[in-house]
Scaffold this motif. Structure first.
Motif, PDB file in Angstrom:
ATOM      1  N   SER B   6       0.820  -1.210   0.000  1.00  0.00           N
ATOM      2  CA  SER B   6       0.000   0.000   0.000  1.00  0.00           C
ATOM      3  C   SER B   6       0.840   1.240   0.000  1.00  0.00           C
ATOM      4  O   SER B   6       0.327   2.331  -0.120  1.00  0.00           O
ATOM      5  CB  SER B   6      -0.902   0.009   1.219  1.00  0.00           C
ATOM      6  OG  SER B   6      -0.103   0.227   2.346  1.00  0.00           O
ATOM      7  N   LYS B   7       2.166   1.134   0.145  1.00  0.00           N
ATOM      8  CA  LYS B   7       2.972   2.338   0.128  1.00  0.00           C
ATOM      9  C   LYS B   7       3.589   2.578  -1.234  1.00  0.00           C
ATOM     10  O   LYS B   7       4.406   3.463  -1.396  1.00  0.00           O
ATOM     11  CB  LYS B   7       4.098   2.226   1.152  1.00  0.00           C
ATOM     12  CG  LYS B   7       3.601   2.238   2.550  1.00  0.00           C
ATOM     13  CD  LYS B   7       4.592   2.939   3.427  1.00  0.00           C
ATOM     14  CE  LYS B   7       4.352   2.626   4.862  1.00  0.00           C
ATOM     15  NZ  LYS B   7       3.249   3.284   5.424  1.00  0.00           N
ATOM     16  N   LYS B   8       3.234   1.767  -2.222  1.00  0.00           N
ATOM     17  CA  LYS B   8       3.825   1.985  -3.531  1.00  0.00           C
ATOM     18  C   LYS B   8       2.932   2.906  -4.323  1.00  0.00           C
ATOM     19  O   LYS B   8       1.725   2.894  -4.185  1.00  0.00           O
ATOM     20  CB  LYS B   8       3.922   0.652  -4.280  1.00  0.00           C
ATOM     21  CG  LYS B   8       4.766  -0.352  -3.568  1.00  0.00           C
ATOM     22  CD  LYS B   8       4.820  -1.581  -4.400  1.00  0.00           C
ATOM     23  CE  LYS B   8       5.400  -2.709  -3.594  1.00  0.00           C
ATOM     24  NZ  LYS B   8       5.159  -3.974  -4.203  1.00  0.00           N
ATOM     25  N   ILE B   9       3.531   3.683  -5.186  1.00  0.00           N
ATOM     26  CA  ILE B   9       2.784   4.589  -6.048  1.00  0.00           C
ATOM     27  C   ILE B   9       2.914   4.056  -7.459  1.00  0.00           C
ATOM     28  O   ILE B   9       4.013   3.781  -7.914  1.00  0.00           O
ATOM     29  CB  ILE B   9       3.356   6.008  -5.971  1.00  0.00           C
ATOM     30  CG1 ILE B   9       3.451   6.435  -4.526  1.00  0.00           C
ATOM     31  CG2 ILE B   9       2.502   6.960  -6.729  1.00  0.00           C
ATOM     32  CD1 ILE B   9       4.070   7.786  -4.375  1.00  0.00           C
ATOM     33  N   TYR B  10       1.792   3.902  -8.137  1.00  0.00           N
ATOM     34  CA  TYR B  10       1.844   3.439  -9.515  1.00  0.00           C
ATOM     35  C   TYR B  10       1.805   4.631 -10.454  1.00  0.00           C
ATOM     36  O   TYR B  10       1.368   5.707 -10.094  1.00  0.00           O
ATOM     37  CB  TYR B  10       0.673   2.491  -9.799  1.00  0.00           C
ATOM     38  CG  TYR B  10       0.843   1.169  -9.125  1.00  0.00           C
ATOM     39  CD1 TYR B  10       0.467   0.989  -7.819  1.00  0.00           C
ATOM     40  CD2 TYR B  10       1.402   0.093  -9.796  1.00  0.00           C
ATOM     41  CE1 TYR B  10       0.628  -0.213  -7.196  1.00  0.00           C
ATOM     42  CE2 TYR B  10       1.565  -1.114  -9.186  1.00  0.00           C
ATOM     43  CZ  TYR B  10       1.174  -1.271  -7.876  1.00  0.00           C
ATOM     44  OH  TYR B  10       1.351  -2.468  -7.263  1.00  0.00           O
ATOM     45  N   SER B  11       2.252   4.417 -11.695  1.00  0.00           N
ATOM     46  CA  SER B  11       2.502   5.577 -12.551  1.00  0.00           C
ATOM     47  C   SER B  11       1.212   6.231 -13.013  1.00  0.00           C
ATOM     48  O   SER B  11       1.134   7.446 -13.131  1.00  0.00           O
ATOM     49  CB  SER B  11       3.330   5.166 -13.759  1.00  0.00           C
ATOM     50  OG  SER B  11       2.623   4.206 -14.496  1.00  0.00           O
ATOM     51  N   ASN B 210      10.480   6.017  -6.309  1.00  0.00           N
ATOM     52  CA  ASN B 210       9.337   5.648  -5.496  1.00  0.00           C
ATOM     53  C   ASN B 210       8.173   5.149  -6.308  1.00  0.00           C
ATOM     54  O   ASN B 210       7.189   4.694  -5.751  1.00  0.00           O
ATOM     55  CB  ASN B 210       8.848   6.854  -4.690  1.00  0.00           C
ATOM     56  CG  ASN B 210       9.794   7.176  -3.567  1.00  0.00           C
ATOM     57  OD1 ASN B 210      10.546   6.322  -3.156  1.00  0.00           O
ATOM     58  ND2 ASN B 210       9.755   8.398  -3.108  1.00  0.00           N
ATOM     59  N   ILE B 211       8.283   5.243  -7.612  1.00  0.00           N
ATOM     60  CA  ILE B 211       7.162   4.866  -8.466  1.00  0.00           C
ATOM     61  C   ILE B 211       7.377   3.449  -8.942  1.00  0.00           C
ATOM     62  O   ILE B 211       8.481   3.070  -9.309  1.00  0.00           O
ATOM     63  CB  ILE B 211       7.059   5.828  -9.648  1.00  0.00           C
ATOM     64  CG1 ILE B 211       6.873   7.231  -9.111  1.00  0.00           C
ATOM     65  CG2 ILE B 211       5.897   5.482 -10.506  1.00  0.00           C
ATOM     66  CD1 ILE B 211       6.765   8.238 -10.187  1.00  0.00           C
ATOM     67  N   LYS B 212       6.321   2.661  -8.926  1.00  0.00           N
ATOM     68  CA  LYS B 212       6.502   1.234  -9.081  1.00  0.00           C
ATOM     69  C   LYS B 212       6.857   0.840 -10.510  1.00  0.00           C
ATOM     70  O   LYS B 212       7.877   0.272 -10.757  1.00  0.00           O
ATOM     71  CB  LYS B 212       5.203   0.552  -8.653  1.00  0.00           C
ATOM     72  CG  LYS B 212       5.376  -0.895  -8.468  1.00  0.00           C
ATOM     73  CD  LYS B 212       6.435  -1.162  -7.467  1.00  0.00           C
ATOM     74  CE  LYS B 212       6.750  -2.634  -7.519  1.00  0.00           C
ATOM     75  NZ  LYS B 212       8.061  -2.910  -7.078  1.00  0.00           N
ATOM     76  N   ASP B 213       5.958   1.149 -11.446  1.00  0.00           N
ATOM     77  CA  ASP B 213       6.284   0.737 -12.817  1.00  0.00           C
ATOM     78  C   ASP B 213       6.677   1.965 -13.593  1.00  0.00           C
ATOM     79  O   ASP B 213       5.864   2.575 -14.276  1.00  0.00           O
ATOM     80  CB  ASP B 213       5.099   0.004 -13.464  1.00  0.00           C
ATOM     81  CG  ASP B 213       3.795   0.707 -13.210  1.00  0.00           C
ATOM     82  OD1 ASP B 213       2.806   0.339 -13.846  1.00  0.00           O
ATOM     83  OD2 ASP B 213       3.769   1.637 -12.391  1.00  0.00           O
ATOM     84  N   SER B 214       7.936   2.351 -13.472  1.00  0.00           N
ATOM     85  CA  SER B 214       8.325   3.643 -14.007  1.00  0.00           C
ATOM     86  C   SER B 214       8.587   3.601 -15.497  1.00  0.00           C
ATOM     87  O   SER B 214       8.834   4.626 -16.099  1.00  0.00           O
ATOM     88  CB  SER B 214       9.561   4.143 -13.275  1.00  0.00           C
ATOM     89  OG  SER B 214      10.464   3.076 -13.133  1.00  0.00           O
TER      90      SER B 214
END
Lengths: 495, 364, 355
Positions: B6-11, B210-214
């Motif tokens: 839940s702490k990941k940010i998706y693009s 910090n972004i998951k699928d960059s």
């Protein structure tokens, strides 16, 4: 042997249902200890005692032939070249038998789990002769299923596991058991499919359950509160269900099931917000028609939170949104009512909640009459007495009826709390209040963590493939070829 | 421990930051500035400004791709060294503070004129600050996810508005075109160009690690940049076609007056107060991001949770002293606002860009 | 953190209370309003308020009246007599007397433009040969719904338009356009919708006559259905227009071309007219086209000479197409207008009168 017997007898002074029986074979005494409440006397008499007695008789017959040989050697002869000490277990024709180690294990747990203790030759054996104390498998009491299977869990944990294993017949379905609670010594079990579920979540749950130190576990909710203790949100982050087909569906997605003995509900974790709205019954209907059903459900979610607040805001602050004809009839209806609109709305919601609670508690005989009386009171009499206006009754009735679409009691309580918050804000400043309260609701939903996974999963970290599957309409089962990435690492469904 | 999903940010979630910021800044202040200068040529200057702002977009995209682990404030310090970086940070902070104050006052003013004309405006400012104070204690992934849901709701409301208003369009309202002088048109284009630097700077709120699928970040930012600009231009077209230019100049919030003509199936009329909640949601999204930036630079002490209340109260006091009523506020906005954004936000970003370009060339 | 938010709400409520909160019983819902002006400049306002004290809703209301120097003061003075403040958001009609329309039109309407509760979507009427007081009284006694009367009269007769106050103000603010406002008259104790009044530079000049109202509406694209008659006795052609579309375009700087496309049905014919074959239909279409064109030409001539007001928006067309003719004083006389009409008859055949 005498020490063990003395020890057990001393602890059983106030336990009048524990029964002692003594048998003799060749001068050696065999003691049988069992609890009347937990054992089936049929099994005890027909299988255990009979096999011991027949062994004695057979030995007696052979005694006529060969008098010098002791019991052990006779049995040795019968069994062949087994030169070690014979296994007492092989004499008894009962299924489950276990040799106990007195220092490490707890004898009384076995006595009260339906085992009979046999003390023979300085060793202690436990034989299972359990009575069946649960009801038979019947229809689920709190969930309806239109087209699915209609069996539900019962209070015995092994029967529940049997219902699940009936549906998933693979050796990857893991069953792990623990004992929790000092006085109740309840069996708590964990089930998951080992090549689909994520291992770190399993380890986390296992550790949490092992560290529970409490007197007794009475229901699955006790376990739920221990596991969820870091989460302080209003919405439930696990699913409680009574139907084994729902459990199997979630197991195949990669979730974990916790079963507790003496409780007919199973706990499934982790759960997302869309699981409380969607129904597994959708899988049993045609996939194209489900779109309209889902739209109806989302609209009823919006109605059940916002309708009283919207009514209050429009009639007290922004009267221009109402069509002119309706406005005149609303005004005519409100002429004789003494309270302000906010107090009236609170009063009506309170009355509906009282009706709901007393309906749950009243027994079947008096329950029907009382609810009819309550409905009549709320309906006609209150309107003619001039306490409430008729439109308010309609508003509150619509709210309550659309709230019944969700089956989980935790979800209903959370929706009730947010309904009152919306009403507070909207009576403060009108439509702006609805905007503020909806922002607070959205932030609180997004902030909830369901076992370290985002609670609003396909919407908030927006994932198009997952959203297409379940959000508006259901994908056809034959085209659904991958599993969810957030729940598992093993993504393809076929080989 | 469990892997913290839940702490990941998706693009895709991250790129919705542009949407709320664009719509919040342009619809309230930007169009007001452009209508007064350009009259009917607002449309053409908006389109040309959109095409020109692609340059700013590529600059921002280059900055995001080039640095891996620093957000905007740390980037200044690492590129320019400590002293000059701190000065740039303070300039940026002042710019964000002024923008937040203007947006807070404009939102409270909107509620005061259209919804609750008899309550005092300070009460409304405190009311608007209530959800912002609640959000400011949460961490960044929560703010960005909440931003995404609010922007999806406001996008749905915009489409719904267009369905109801299309009946009252009069095509003749758009002419005469190209009637104003070249100076006004170029001023409008410059306004659009400078104002679009603020939403793009919101993209530098966190770094790429910090972004998951960059790997999909570039495509998503481009998609949402085009979508938000198209929305702004569509709203400008809708307002001009419904009301006509002469009627627009009388009012402070012409988009709201255009929404009063909403009519669907002859039953749903006059629901502009519900439809205008999209204005509230967009402004709330921009304010929550700005407050996150503002609080980040203050050194952390025990009272970290109360910084947002402090900043809010300072803003209320400042607006009470300086802006007595709407007229003084509008004069200030017309004279100084674009310069403030240009100096305090656009120039630091350009400076960072050129310095990084210089460094990479000298390295390679 | 939650505790501080709750404390904030309580503090805010305690210090300020809930203002702007009106229960439904505090509203005096106005259905229609009429404004008069006396010799010495005081306004008099008559308002019909819905009567909601009984459970069954009737359409009759109560009339309140008051008088003061400005419109806003007058509206407030009614609070002395009525127990509630007037609520204007659901108003449907506003009736002005001729004197106001000729002398103080924009000043009276200023109050309504600035009001932010209403959306100004009510209909405007000018009281023809009577006071607005009598018209308001008649509306109240006979329980007439002015809005429905106006809508049906526009749709089926074509001598009025359904433009709300908003549309009228938008038209007034546009350069090069003058507005037309409906009017109503008391005939035998009942209300009749009459010819339209025309304005120039925001004050009323006079009334159009009956036929010209219809022509003006044709040119402004406001027509839905109307009847056209041509000839008499044996050559009678009566046709019903179903749809009508007008297009005005600018050829050079000075030439305006008006194109009218009409679809019609033939309702009654005289003995000599028949529409059995294609040629006959073409002949009848030609008759109708000539009639429409002659109407429009006489009307535009009258516009230039007698009325001298730009009722069809020629000035607006010049402004939009950026023609330099717009900047001159009387562009109306310098413009050449050419008309072309096209009629299509939908039905065919007819009653055979004589073999």
């Amino acid at each position: 042997m005498n020490n063990i017997l003395e020890y057990i007898k001393s602890r059983c002074e106030e336990l009048d249902d524990v029964y002692f029986r003594q048998l003799e074979i060749e001068g050696e005494k065999i003691y049988l200890i069992s609890s009347d409440a937990m054992t089936d006397s049929n099994l005890l008499s027909n299988f255990v005692i009979r096999s011991i007695v027949e062994c004695i008789k057979n030995n007696g017959k052979e005694d006529e032939q060969e008098e010098d040989i002791s019991l052990e050697e006779k049995i040795l002869k019968k069994l062949g070249e087994n030169k070690d000490k014979i296994h007492f277990e092989d004499m008894l024709s009962i299924n489950k038998i276990k040799k106990l180690d007195i220092d490490k294990e707890d004898i009384f747990k076995y006595i009260f789990s339906g085992f009979a203790i046999i003390i023979y030759d300085l060793s202690v054996y436990a034989v299972e002769v359990k009575a069946s104390l649960t009801r038979s498998i019947s229809e689920p009491s709190s969930e309806n299923s239109i087209r699915g299977s209609k069996d539900s869990f019962v209070e015995n944990i092994m029967k529940n596991v049997g219902l699940i294993r009936n549906r998933i017949k693979s050796e990857d379905l893991v069953y792990k058991e623990q004992q929790v609670g000092r006085k109740t010594k309840t069996k708590v079990a964990l089930m998951y499919v080992s090549d689909i579920a994520k291992k770190d979540l399993v380890k986390y749950v296992e550790n949490k359950i092992q560290n529970i130190d409490i007197d007794g576990i009475l229901d699955v909710n006790y376990i739920q509160e221990f596991i969820e203790e870091e989460n302080d949100s209003d919405f439930p982050i696990s699913i409680n269900t009574q139907r084994p087909d729902i459990v199997s569906y979630y197991l195949l997605q990669g979730r974990i099931v916790v079963l507790v003995d003496n409780s007919p509900f199973a706990l499934i974790l982790p759960a997302f917000f869309e699981d409380h709205i969607n129904n597994v019954d959708d899988l049993y209907q045609k996939s194209k028609n489900v779109t309209i059903t889902k739209i109806v459900r989302y609209i009823s979610l919006a109605i059940t939170i916002m309708t009283p607040a919207l009514y209050l805001a429009i009639t007290t602050f922004n009267q221009e949104s109402i069509p002119s004809q309706l406005l005149r009839s609303f005004t005519a209806q409100r002429e004789g009512v003494p309270f302000p609109a906010f107090i009236e709305a609170l009063f009506m919601i309170f009355a509906f909640e009282i009706l709901k609670e007393s309906d749950l508690r009243a027994n079947k005989v008096t329950g029907n009459t009382l609810s009819i009386v309550g409905a009549l009171i709320l309906g006609d009499a209150a309107v003619s007495a001039g306490i409430v206006s008729p439109i308010m009754i309609i508003v509150v009735a619509i709210t309550t009826i659309s709230g019944l679409m969700f089956s989980d009691i935790n979800m209903l309580n959370a929706l009730r709390k947010w309904r009152i918050i919306f009403m507070l804000f909207s009576s403060l400043c009108g439509i702006i209040g609805i905007g503020i309260a909806s922002i607070l609701l959205i932030i609180s939903l997004v902030d909830t963590k369901s076992y370290s996974k985002p609670f609003t999963y396909p919407i908030a970290p927006f994932n198009l493939t997952e959203a297409k599957k379940n959000l508006f309409g259901r994908m056809n089962i034959s085209k659904d070829k991958t599993r969810q990435k957030i729940l598992t690492n093993n993504l393809t469904k076929s080989r | 421990m469990v892997e913290n999903d839940s702490k990941k940010i998706y693009s895709l979630t991250y790129s919705f930051v542009i949407f709320t910021s664009f719509l919040a800044l342009f619809i309230g202040e930007g169009t007001h500035l452009m209508y007064n200068e350009g009259k009917n040529d607002t449309l053409i200057s908006a389109i040309i400004g959109f095409v020109l702002s692609f340059a700013l977009f590529s600059i921002t995209k280059w900055i995001i791709n080039k640095n891996e682990k620093e957000d905007l404030f740390e980037l200044n310090k690492s590129v320019f060294g400590k002293t000059f970086g701190n000065i740039l940070n303070i300039v940026l902070w002042i710019g964000f503070f002024i923008v937040a104050t203007v947006i807070l006052y404009s939102l409270a003013d909107f509620f005061n004129t259209e919804y609750l004309p008899e309550t005092s405006i300070n009460y409304l400012k405190a009311l608007v600050l209530l959800p912002i104070v609640y959000v400011a204690t949460k961490e960044l992934p929560t703010i960005i996810k909440g931003n995404q849901i609010l922007s999806l709701i406001s996008l749905g409301l915009i489409i719904f508005c267009f369905i109801g208003i299309t009946d009252s369009f009069e095509i003749g309202n758009i002419e005469p075109l190209l009637n104003t002088s070249k100076a006004s048109m170029s001023k409008n284009i410059l306004t659009y160009f400078i104002l679009s630097s603020l939403p793009l700077s919101m993209l530098l709120i966190t770094s790429k690690k910090n972004i998951k699928d960059s790997e999909r970040l570039n495509k998503n930012i481009l998609k949402l940049f085009i979508l938000s600009n198209v929305c702004v231009i569509a709203i400008i077209i809708g307002t001009i076609l419904t009301l006509g230019m002469e009627y627009i100049e009388i009012f402070r919030f012409p988009e709201y007056i255009a929404l009063k003509q909403f009519s669907l199936f002859n039953i749903l009329e006059r629901i502009e107060n519900i439809l205008a909640m999209q204005y509230f949601f967009n402004n709330f999204g921009l304010l929550s991001l700005l407050f996150y930036f503002l609080i980040k630079l203050i050194p952390k002490t025990k009272f970290k949770n109360y910084y947002s209340i402090l900043v809010g109260i300072v803003q209320i006091v400042i607006t009470d002293i300086f802006f007595n009523n709407t007229i003084t506020f509008l004069e200030y906005v017309r004279k100084y606002f674009v310069w403030v954004i240009g100096i305090c936000i656009l120039i630091p970003i350009l400076l960072v860009f050129f310095k990084m370009l210089q460094k990479s060339k000298s390295n390679a | 953190m939650r505790k501080y938010l709750i404390a904030l709400i309580i503090i805010v409520v305690a210090f300020n209370g809930l203002q702007n909160l009106r229960e439904l019983n505090d509203l005096a819902i106005v259905k229609a309003m009429g404004i008069d002006i006396t010799e010495d400049g005081t306004y008099k306002i008559y308002a019909i308020v819905s009567d909601t004290s009984e459970k069954e809703s009737t359409d009759k209301g109560i009339i309140y009246e008051a008088g003061a120097e400005s419109v806003q003061e007058t509206v407030r003075l009614i609070v002395d007599k009525a127990p509630k403040k007037l609520y204007l958001a659901h108003m449907e009609t506003l009736i002005l007397s001729e004197k106001i329309a000729k002398e103080k039109f924009m000043e009276t309407l200023d109050f309504f433009i600035r009001d932010n509760e209403g959306s100004n979507n009510f209909y405007l009427f000018i009281a023809n040969q009577s006071d607005s007081k009598d018209i308001i009284k008649t509306i109240n006694e006979e329980e007439i719904n002015m809005k429905e009367m106006l809508i049906s009269s526009t749709r089926y007769r074509g001598n009025s338009n359904t433009k709300t106050l908003n549309d009228n103000i938008k038209d007034m603010l546009r350069p090069g356009r003058d507005i037309l406002v409906n009017s109503c008259k008391i005939v035998d104790g009942k209300i009749k919708i009459d010819d339209m009044a025309f304005f120039k530079d925001w004050s009323m000049i006079g009334f159009l006559s009956d036929d010209y109202s219809i022509v003006c509406n044709i040119l402004n694209n406001n027509i839905e259905n109307t009847i056209i008659t041509e000839g008499e006795n044996e050559d009678l052609v009566v046709s019903e227009i179903i749809s009508c579309k007008t297009d005005m375009s600018l050829e050079n700087e000075k030439d305006v071309k008006i194109k009218v496309e009409v679809k019609a049905n033939i309702s009654e014919t005289g003995k000599n007219i028949s529409i059995k074959t294609a040629q006959d239909t073409l002949k009848v279409q030609g008759i109708l086209e000539e009639k429409i064109e002659s109407y429009i030409v006489t009307f535009t001539d009258k516009l230039k000479t007698e009325y001298n007001a730009d009722l069809i928006g020629i000035g607006n067309l010049l402004y939009r197409k950026k023609s330099p003719l717009f900047n001159e004083e009387d562009y109306l006389n310098k413009v050449n207008i050419s008309v072309e009409a096209e009629v299509k008859i939908q039905n065919q055949g007819g009653v055979i009168k004589k073999w």
